[in-house]
Each structure stands twice: as C-alpha cells, then as structure tokens.
Write an enzyme that holds these catalytic residues in place. Structure first.
Site, mmCIF file in Angstrom:
data_model
loop_
_atom_site.group_PDB
_atom_site.id
_atom_site.type_symbol
_atom_site.label_atom_id
_atom_site.label_comp_id
_atom_site.label_asym_id
_atom_site.label_seq_id
_atom_site.Cartn_x
_atom_site.Cartn_y
_atom_site.Cartn_z
ATOM 1 N N PRO A 86 -85.388 -79.058 -65.988
ATOM 2 C CA PRO A 86 -85.255 -77.764 -66.654
ATOM 3 C C PRO A 86 -86.547 -77.311 -67.336
ATOM 4 O O PRO A 86 -86.700 -76.136 -67.647
ATOM 5 C CB PRO A 86 -84.153 -77.988 -67.698
ATOM 6 C CG PRO A 86 -83.529 -79.294 -67.398
ATOM 7 C CD PRO A 86 -84.465 -80.068 -66.537
ATOM 8 N N GLU A 113 -81.027 -84.877 -69.337
ATOM 9 C CA GLU A 113 -81.470 -85.399 -70.627
ATOM 10 C C GLU A 113 -82.932 -85.810 -70.603
ATOM 11 O O GLU A 113 -83.551 -85.919 -71.647
ATOM 12 C CB GLU A 113 -80.579 -86.569 -71.051
ATOM 13 C CG GLU A 113 -79.187 -86.070 -71.423
ATOM 14 C CD GLU A 113 -78.195 -87.177 -71.699
ATOM 15 O OE1 GLU A 113 -78.271 -88.236 -71.057
ATOM 16 O OE2 GLU A 113 -77.330 -86.965 -72.556
ATOM 17 N N ARG A 151 -85.713 -73.327 -44.347
ATOM 18 C CA ARG A 151 -85.463 -72.121 -43.557
ATOM 19 C C ARG A 151 -86.747 -71.361 -43.217
ATOM 20 O O ARG A 151 -86.758 -70.538 -42.308
ATOM 21 C CB ARG A 151 -84.458 -71.191 -44.257
ATOM 22 C CG ARG A 151 -84.951 -70.546 -45.492
ATOM 23 C CD ARG A 151 -83.856 -69.750 -46.175
ATOM 24 N NE ARG A 151 -83.579 -68.470 -45.526
ATOM 25 C CZ ARG A 151 -84.380 -67.395 -45.605
ATOM 26 N NH1 ARG A 151 -85.508 -67.451 -46.286
ATOM 27 N NH2 ARG A 151 -84.041 -66.275 -45.005
ATOM 28 N N ASP A 166 -86.758 -60.732 -45.714
ATOM 29 C CA ASP A 166 -85.896 -61.210 -46.797
ATOM 30 C C ASP A 166 -86.123 -60.414 -48.068
ATOM 31 O O ASP A 166 -87.221 -59.932 -48.294
ATOM 32 C CB ASP A 166 -86.299 -62.643 -47.223
ATOM 33 C CG ASP A 166 -85.817 -63.687 -46.285
ATOM 34 O OD1 ASP A 166 -84.916 -63.411 -45.495
ATOM 35 O OD2 ASP A 166 -86.355 -64.805 -46.367
HETATM 36 C C1 ABV Z 1 -83.095 -80.539 -62.962
HETATM 37 N N1 ABV Z 1 -81.705 -77.590 -64.447
HETATM 38 S S1 ABV Z 1 -83.565 -77.771 -62.767
HETATM 39 C C2 ABV Z 1 -82.366 -81.528 -63.557
HETATM 40 N N2 ABV Z 1 -82.621 -75.484 -63.861
HETATM 41 C C3 ABV Z 1 -81.378 -81.231 -64.455
HETATM 42 C C4 ABV Z 1 -81.117 -79.939 -64.774
HETATM 43 C C5 ABV Z 1 -81.840 -78.927 -64.218
HETATM 44 C C6 ABV Z 1 -82.842 -79.227 -63.280
HETATM 45 C C7 ABV Z 1 -82.555 -76.827 -63.768
#
Ligand code: ABV
Length: 222
Positions: A86, A113, A151, A166
């Site tokens: 994240p 985490e 793709r 696209d």
């Molecule tokens: C990777 N949330 S990428 C691992 N937006 C855990 C949560 C996560 C990612 C993203």
C-alpha cells in the site's frame, strides 16, 4: 515474458490465471507465470513467515529470510523485482507498458501490515500499489498487475490493435459503445453510429471521450 510471483496465498493469485486471456497467453507460451508459496522457503518446523515488529506495535511483519531466499534463487541479471504494498507508487497504464517490456518480473506480495525494510533496501527495484485502499495481502494486487501487463504482450489480445484504443492508452477514457439490437426496451443507438460515416463516427467518439473524461476524470486532463 517470464513472471515469478512470491506469495503466502498462491490460490488467491492462481484463480485469475486459469481463465480466458491469461490462460491462453500461457498456453501459447507468450507468458510463463509461476507462483511460489513463500512458506516453502522456510526451514523451521512451523514454517514461520512473519514476526512481531521491533519497537512494539500491533500486527506482524513478513520476515526477511524466506523472501531473500526465494528472490536470490529466482533472480537473474535482467530481473525486475517488484514489491506490492500500500506504500508503493500508484500503478498506471504507463507502468504496465514499462513492465511489459521486461524479460523477467519477480513480484513479491506483501502483507498489509508490512514487510521487513531490508527487503526493500536490498532486493526491490519497484514498489507498487494498485490504488488508495488497503487489501488484506498483495496477491490480489499482483493478479491485477499481471493481468494488465500480460494483455499488452504481442499476440496476446486477439485483435492486434485492441490495446491501442483502450481507456487510458490515449490519455482519455473511452466514451459510450453500443452493439445490436438497434432498439432495446425503447432505448435507441445514437444515429451517427448507424450512419456508416466513419469520419463522423470518429469525431463523435472523440467528443464523447473528451466530455466523459472531463466529467469523471478531470485529473487526466491536467
Ligand atoms: C499490497 N493494498 S497494494 C499488499 N493497494 C497489501 C495491501 C495492498 C497492497 C494495495
């Protein structure tokens, strides 16, 4: 291209690979995708892959050893090592196009985490997030990245130029599209699309694409 995915949840990642375009891309040899369970790179009896953070606090972090062992076994001089997290930079179509040029991706699926920082310091080339929301783990995020990249590989989409128009490839999103029947439950199809006038159709589509982008995604016009 070759892709190795390291995850604690191989089955979450595998489902999407077994369908449709991704399946055909693999069968035709255009993509070789291998999924590895990080637990297979542990050596203790309980196959432990995570541990408590130094300094305290909630949650568990992914331990460095299994990730280092897996990456060091799989990597080559031309590998690009990607960490799904994240905290990563947002994944975009431009990013998918860059990844599609690489001969070998190793994608590490982080836990929400976190991952021991030494993985980033020593192994990772790119940290990627698929959006501003938090998933339980990186396996779904990795499936999204693999889908968007594969793709784009030559020959994967049936119609050679279908990736070219696209949404996002042009910098704008696509406008409305219609197929048969010409009238459905009292709803018609814009006259211009039935006119056979290719110039007028192109102009209409460009206008629609612009106005839809302006309305929904003004950020793309800046
Ligand atoms: C990777 N949330 S990428 C691992 N937006 C855990 C949560 C996560 C990612 C993203």
């Amino acid at each position: 291209m070759e892709i190795d995915v390291l995850t604690l949840f191989p089955r979450i990642f595998e489902g999407p690979l077994e369908e449709s375009i991704l399946k055909r891309a693999q069968e035709s040899g255009r993509a070789q995708i291998r999924v590895h369970n990080l637990r297979d790179y542990t050596h203790d009896k309980h196959r432990v892959v995570d541990d408590r953070p130094y300094g305290g606090g909630p949650g568990m972090l992914m331990k460095p050893e299994p990730i280092f062992e897996a990456v060091e076994k799989l990597q080559r001089p031309d590998s690009c090592v990607v960490l799904m997290t994240p905290q990563g930079t947002p994944f975009t179509q431009a990013c998918a196009q860059e990844f599609a040029q690489k001969p070998h991706l190793i994608i590490i699926c982080g836990h929400y985490e976190g991952v021991d920082e030494r993985v980033r310091e020593a192994l990772v080339h790119e940290e990627i997030s698929i959006g501003d929301y938090v998933l339980t783990n990186g396996a779904l995020a990795a499936a999204v990245v693999v889908d968007a990249v594969v793709r784009l590989l030559p020959g994967v989409l049936g119609h050679e130029d279908s990736a070219a128009d696209d949404s996002f490839a042009s910098g704008l999103i696509e406008g409305p599209q219609y197929t048969r029947p010409p009238e459905f439950r009292g709803m018609g199809v814009p006259e211009v699309l039935l006119s056979g006038d290719h110039g007028a159709v192109a102009k209409w589509r460009a206008e629609q694409s612009w106005s839809r982008t302006k309305q929904r995604r003004p950020d793309l016009l800046k």
